[in-house]
Design a protein around this motif. Structure first.
Motif, PDB file in Angstrom:
ATOM      1  N   TRP A 100    -129.117  56.213   2.074  1.00  0.00           N
ATOM      2  CA  TRP A 100    -129.444  57.445   2.268  1.00  0.00           C
ATOM      3  C   TRP A 100    -127.631  58.028   1.905  1.00  0.00           C
ATOM      4  O   TRP A 100    -127.472  58.808   1.256  1.00  0.00           O
ATOM      5  CB  TRP A 100    -130.113  56.921   3.432  1.00  0.00           C
ATOM      6  CG  TRP A 100    -129.865  58.767   4.173  1.00  0.00           C
ATOM      7  CD1 TRP A 100    -129.137  58.939   4.510  1.00  0.00           C
ATOM      8  CD2 TRP A 100    -131.213  59.740   4.280  1.00  0.00           C
ATOM      9  NE1 TRP A 100    -128.972  60.808   5.329  1.00  0.00           N
ATOM     10  CE2 TRP A 100    -130.622  60.663   5.070  1.00  0.00           C
ATOM     11  CE3 TRP A 100    -132.256  59.115   4.110  1.00  0.00           C
ATOM     12  CZ2 TRP A 100    -131.502  61.585   5.188  1.00  0.00           C
ATOM     13  CZ3 TRP A 100    -132.751  60.479   4.218  1.00  0.00           C
ATOM     14  CH2 TRP A 100    -132.380  61.324   4.844  1.00  0.00           C
ATOM     15  N   ASP A 101    -127.166  56.872   2.479  1.00  0.00           N
ATOM     16  CA  ASP A 101    -125.827  58.195   2.106  1.00  0.00           C
ATOM     17  C   ASP A 101    -125.651  58.498   0.329  1.00  0.00           C
ATOM     18  O   ASP A 101    -125.356  58.478   0.203  1.00  0.00           O
ATOM     19  CB  ASP A 101    -124.536  57.300   2.493  1.00  0.00           C
ATOM     20  CG  ASP A 101    -123.556  58.097   1.826  1.00  0.00           C
ATOM     21  OD1 ASP A 101    -123.307  58.860   2.659  1.00  0.00           O
ATOM     22  OD2 ASP A 101    -122.380  57.196   1.206  1.00  0.00           O
ATOM     23  N   THR A 161    -128.232  61.494  -0.612  1.00  0.00           N
ATOM     24  CA  THR A 161    -127.915  62.559  -0.165  1.00  0.00           C
ATOM     25  C   THR A 161    -126.769  63.101  -0.186  1.00  0.00           C
ATOM     26  O   THR A 161    -126.110  64.311  -0.976  1.00  0.00           O
ATOM     27  CB  THR A 161    -128.368  62.720   1.327  1.00  0.00           C
ATOM     28  OG1 THR A 161    -127.636  61.558   2.093  1.00  0.00           O
ATOM     29  CG2 THR A 161    -129.437  62.103   1.641  1.00  0.00           C
ATOM     30  N   ARG A 162    -125.061  62.257   0.371  1.00  0.00           N
ATOM     31  CA  ARG A 162    -124.318  62.583  -0.200  1.00  0.00           C
ATOM     32  C   ARG A 162    -123.514  62.512  -1.818  1.00  0.00           C
ATOM     33  O   ARG A 162    -123.376  63.279  -1.935  1.00  0.00           O
ATOM     34  CB  ARG A 162    -123.458  61.965   0.701  1.00  0.00           C
ATOM     35  CG  ARG A 162    -121.262  62.164   0.691  1.00  0.00           C
ATOM     36  CD  ARG A 162    -120.987  61.608   1.741  1.00  0.00           C
ATOM     37  NE  ARG A 162    -120.913  60.541   1.390  1.00  0.00           N
ATOM     38  CZ  ARG A 162    -120.275  59.858   0.594  1.00  0.00           C
ATOM     39  NH1 ARG A 162    -119.068  60.563  -0.694  1.00  0.00           N
ATOM     40  NH2 ARG A 162    -120.312  58.465   0.128  1.00  0.00           N
TER      41      ARG A 162
END
Length: 136
Positions: free
Chosen positions: A60-61, A64-65
């Motif tokens: 996820w990191d 998204t980041r």
């Protein structure tokens, strides 16, 4: 196979791979929003060094980041289990993803499409987390 059974791998216990894939079993369904013929599949292998509770938040990191994907545009599928083989739904993955969506202020609606095959029909009602059986 020995590396999945705890034998040491010469490159360590966290590995990645990339493979080109040609999907040929359902050419007649190609062209809708779920079927493509040629794609690259990325693999992420933990040989005992981390598990689902660390893997999904790290992914996820990254998405998204690092990559910069908008969390509002992310939808996930989760294995819905196989009752004939005694394999339950993957609730752990769904729960972790639901927490990540919720932390981003996004509703984490779920839908279970069961274990029957749904073919070309999209029936997830735009839920963020969709359980699919092995045939789908």
């Amino acid at each position: 196979m020995p590396f999945l059974l705890d034998a040491d791998h010469p490159k360590g216990d966290r590995l990645t791979d990339s493979q080109n894939c040609l999907r040929s079993q359902d050419f007649e369904e190609v062209g809708d929003n779920r079927h493509i013929t040629f794609f690259e599949m990325l693999g992420n292998w933990s040989l005992g060094s981390y598990f689902t509770d660390e893997k999904i938040p790290a992914l996820w990191d990254f998405l998204t980041r690092v990559v910069g994907l908008d969390p509002e545009r992310i939808y996930v599928s989760v294995f819905g289990g196989d009752p004939d083989k005694g394999i339950p739904r993957d609730e752990e993955s769904a729960d972790i993803r639901a927490r990540l969506f919720s932390a981003a202020g996004i509703s984490a609606d779920r839908v279970d499409l069961g274990t029957e095959e749904h073919g070309n029909e999209v029936r997830n009602q735009r839920a963020r987390i969709t359980f699919y059986g092995g045939k789908d």
